[in-house]
Design an enzyme around this catalytic site. Sequence first.
Site, PDB file in Angstrom:
ATOM      1  N   GLY A  62      -9.035 -58.101 -15.428  1.00 32.20           N
ATOM      2  CA  GLY A  62      -8.176 -57.185 -16.179  1.00 32.20           C
ATOM      3  C   GLY A  62      -6.748 -57.381 -15.732  1.00 32.20           C
ATOM      4  O   GLY A  62      -6.501 -57.995 -14.697  1.00 32.20           O
ATOM      5  N   CYS A  89     -12.655 -61.533 -10.711  1.00 33.85           N
ATOM      6  CA  CYS A  89     -11.215 -61.306 -10.583  1.00 33.85           C
ATOM      7  C   CYS A  89     -10.911 -59.844 -10.267  1.00 33.85           C
ATOM      8  O   CYS A  89     -11.218 -59.379  -9.178  1.00 33.85           O
ATOM      9  CB  CYS A  89     -10.469 -61.806 -11.821  1.00 33.85           C
ATOM     10  SG  CYS A  89      -8.694 -61.943 -11.523  1.00 33.85           S
ATOM     11  N   TYR A  90     -10.356 -59.096 -11.203  1.00 30.81           N
ATOM     12  CA  TYR A  90     -10.102 -57.677 -10.926  1.00 30.81           C
ATOM     13  C   TYR A  90     -11.383 -56.963 -10.504  1.00 30.81           C
ATOM     14  O   TYR A  90     -11.390 -56.169  -9.560  1.00 30.81           O
ATOM     15  CB  TYR A  90      -9.510 -57.001 -12.175  1.00 30.81           C
ATOM     16  CG  TYR A  90      -9.219 -55.527 -11.966  1.00 30.81           C
ATOM     17  CD1 TYR A  90      -8.001 -55.104 -11.448  1.00 30.81           C
ATOM     18  CD2 TYR A  90     -10.176 -54.559 -12.273  1.00 30.81           C
ATOM     19  CE1 TYR A  90      -7.744 -53.762 -11.229  1.00 30.81           C
ATOM     20  CE2 TYR A  90      -9.926 -53.220 -12.064  1.00 30.81           C
ATOM     21  CZ  TYR A  90      -8.703 -52.819 -11.547  1.00 30.81           C
ATOM     22  OH  TYR A  90      -8.461 -51.492 -11.333  1.00 30.81           O
ATOM     23  N   HIS A 176     -12.235 -67.179 -12.438  1.00 31.02           N
ATOM     24  CA  HIS A 176     -12.797 -66.800 -13.743  1.00 31.02           C
ATOM     25  C   HIS A 176     -13.878 -67.791 -14.165  1.00 31.02           C
ATOM     26  O   HIS A 176     -13.562 -68.838 -14.732  1.00 31.02           O
ATOM     27  CB  HIS A 176     -11.689 -66.779 -14.806  1.00 31.02           C
ATOM     28  CG  HIS A 176     -10.773 -65.608 -14.677  1.00 31.02           C
ATOM     29  ND1 HIS A 176     -11.050 -64.379 -15.220  1.00 31.02           N
ATOM     30  CD2 HIS A 176      -9.591 -65.476 -14.033  1.00 31.02           C
ATOM     31  CE1 HIS A 176     -10.082 -63.536 -14.936  1.00 31.02           C
ATOM     32  NE2 HIS A 176      -9.181 -64.172 -14.210  1.00 31.02           N
ATOM     33  N   GLU A 178     -15.753 -67.579 -16.613  1.00 28.49           N
ATOM     34  CA  GLU A 178     -15.934 -67.569 -18.069  1.00 28.49           C
ATOM     35  C   GLU A 178     -15.004 -68.532 -18.802  1.00 28.49           C
ATOM     36  O   GLU A 178     -15.222 -68.829 -19.968  1.00 28.49           O
ATOM     37  CB  GLU A 178     -15.769 -66.141 -18.622  1.00 28.49           C
ATOM     38  CG  GLU A 178     -14.337 -65.598 -18.690  1.00 28.49           C
ATOM     39  CD  GLU A 178     -13.826 -65.017 -17.372  1.00 28.49           C
ATOM     40  OE1 GLU A 178     -14.401 -65.330 -16.306  1.00 28.49           O
ATOM     41  OE2 GLU A 178     -12.835 -64.261 -17.404  1.00 28.49           O
ATOM     42  N   VAL A 232     -17.903 -66.473 -44.689  1.00 26.44           N
ATOM     43  CA  VAL A 232     -19.149 -66.624 -43.952  1.00 26.44           C
ATOM     44  C   VAL A 232     -19.778 -65.271 -43.565  1.00 26.44           C
ATOM     45  O   VAL A 232     -20.998 -65.102 -43.636  1.00 26.44           O
ATOM     46  CB  VAL A 232     -18.959 -67.553 -42.723  1.00 26.44           C
ATOM     47  CG1 VAL A 232     -17.934 -67.017 -41.769  1.00 26.44           C
ATOM     48  CG2 VAL A 232     -20.269 -67.773 -41.989  1.00 26.44           C
ATOM     49  N   ASP A 233     -18.961 -64.289 -43.209  1.00 30.40           N
ATOM     50  CA  ASP A 233     -19.533 -63.037 -42.698  1.00 30.40           C
ATOM     51  C   ASP A 233     -20.352 -62.306 -43.754  1.00 30.40           C
ATOM     52  O   ASP A 233     -21.501 -61.909 -43.508  1.00 30.40           O
ATOM     53  CB  ASP A 233     -18.436 -62.091 -42.176  1.00 30.40           C
ATOM     54  CG  ASP A 233     -17.552 -62.759 -41.138  1.00 30.40           C
ATOM     55  OD1 ASP A 233     -17.974 -63.805 -40.606  1.00 30.40           O
ATOM     56  OD2 ASP A 233     -16.460 -62.250 -40.872  1.00 30.40           O
ATOM     57  N   LYS A 378     -18.357 -64.459 -33.999  1.00 27.46           N
ATOM     58  CA  LYS A 378     -18.264 -65.377 -35.143  1.00 27.46           C
ATOM     59  C   LYS A 378     -19.141 -66.626 -34.991  1.00 27.46           C
ATOM     60  O   LYS A 378     -19.857 -67.014 -35.914  1.00 27.46           O
ATOM     61  CB  LYS A 378     -16.802 -65.815 -35.307  1.00 27.46           C
ATOM     62  CG  LYS A 378     -16.514 -66.597 -36.544  1.00 27.46           C
ATOM     63  CD  LYS A 378     -16.187 -65.657 -37.657  1.00 27.46           C
ATOM     64  CE  LYS A 378     -15.740 -66.324 -38.918  1.00 27.46           C
ATOM     65  NZ  LYS A 378     -15.362 -65.308 -39.916  1.00 27.46           N
TER      66      LYS A 378
END
Length: 523
Positions: A62, A89-90, A176, A178, A232-233, A378
Amino acid sequence: MSVESVEQSFDTVLVVDFGAQYAQLIARRVRECHVFSEIVPSTMPVAEMLAKRPKAIILSGGPASVYEPGAPPVPDGLFKAGVPTLGICYGFQAMARELGGMVANSDIAEYGRTDLTVVDEGTLLAGLPAEQSVWMSHRVTCSAPPAGFMVTARTASAPVAAMEDPARRLYGVQFHPEVMHTEHGLTVLRHFLAAAGCRPSWTMVNIVEESVEAVRSQVGDKRAICALSGGVDSAVAAALVQRAIGSQLTCVFVDHGLLRKGEALQVEKDFVAATGVDLKVVDASSRFLSALDGVTDPEEKRKIIGREFIRVFEESAREIVDAHGEAVEFLVQGTLYPDVVESGGGTGAANIKSHHNVGGLPEDLKFSLVEPLRTLFKDEVRRLGEELGLPSEIVWRQPFPGPGLGIRIIGAVTRERLDLLREADAIAREELTRAGLDRDIWQFPVVLLADVRSVGVQGDGRTYGHPVVLRPVTSEDAMTADWARLPNEVLQRISTRITNEVAEINRVVVDITSKPPGTIEWE
Ligand code: XMP
């Protein structure tokens, strides 16, 4: 598919959000490991989190520093809950501080790519190289871990860059895992998920089954309608609901005449062929064109297109309701997870997507919402579309704005100008596909500068035609974007073909502006 029903069949990881952009990426990576993840605010009481029966918890990074006044605290009692937890991290610093480690402002900040040295593999770094590259972004540094923790990695300026307490199954990393720049980030996450006992059972096949069941139990024997936009959605949402309730669903496709070449036909033919959906097509192009007559202001165009769309959809919905009586109770929407997270996780009617142009339906046309994609990102929706057997032209379609080509003609919109733009746009798309670059490009608007003319020469004659602008961009989420470096030969082919094949266009220019300062669309 409600979040509740997913939790019962899959292990759930809660990502505690200390700053939205980090949390979403973490949630996506966990899902890439085939484990369902849900983002919750850091203000959620622990009892409420535990009610979701999480198998593991991840504390996100964060923007705050743990020492700042007002820095979000770790939810009270979280570390006593007995749920395996990873702080990033945070989240790592907050964990270290809360449990009695030493955390202090550091003279040296670490931002970006940093070398990490493994001092003890432990669980998270098991089998990984002793030296590896990780992505850092911090000013606060942990210099001593809390009691019971062992240090597993350090960097030049962070004596504790990773730590773990295997007995309590608490883990923390300053870096991180991710982000893609962290070499072995996904492996670190996988190790954590395995240590927490999460099964990798969240797969597309299971998601389809689960969602179909959820829609069936929500809708029962009632009827539902869905507005297809060509995107697409809405296509995936409709296909899923169709699989669940078959002919109880009617789709409405409002052709506003502002779609790209071949797209309307794709919905009318290929989508119907792939799904067997009951489709009502409304050709409203003349109506939209006359409403747009002479309008040049971008926001004015948007308002008119939105308004006409609602009117046409409303008329068709009313016809369907009249034909089927009271029983049409549900409106299917392709709401995605980021919309849910960004609007605070709210449910139901407040969440109607206004830019998809079906907001603002009149009071007497009240529907309950069916939102089968509201737990998905998505890329997951695209994979779901593939699993449902939708044509890849629909599944992999670039994001396309609701107002369509109406906001890619700079100047007034006319049928002739639309035809010109459609041809030029089709050539650009064809050449992009031929070069195998479809999936590298986020969006590729082609913009017609309809009120600009320039002099050219073709054959023996002087021309006085319009320019088109090529606007290929790369992006993750359309919030920021960069201009795409298309190979010169691809640009050349597009330019040659457009100027040869589209009469009245005698110049092709490329937009090399990032966002910000530019936007993706020109209007
Ligand atoms: P900009 O141009 O703001 O676009 O960088 C960001 C993303 O939003 C899309 N966009 C729209 N989508 N209705 C929509 O449904 C709109 O009025 C609209 N305007 C822009 C754009 O294509 C890009 O993906």
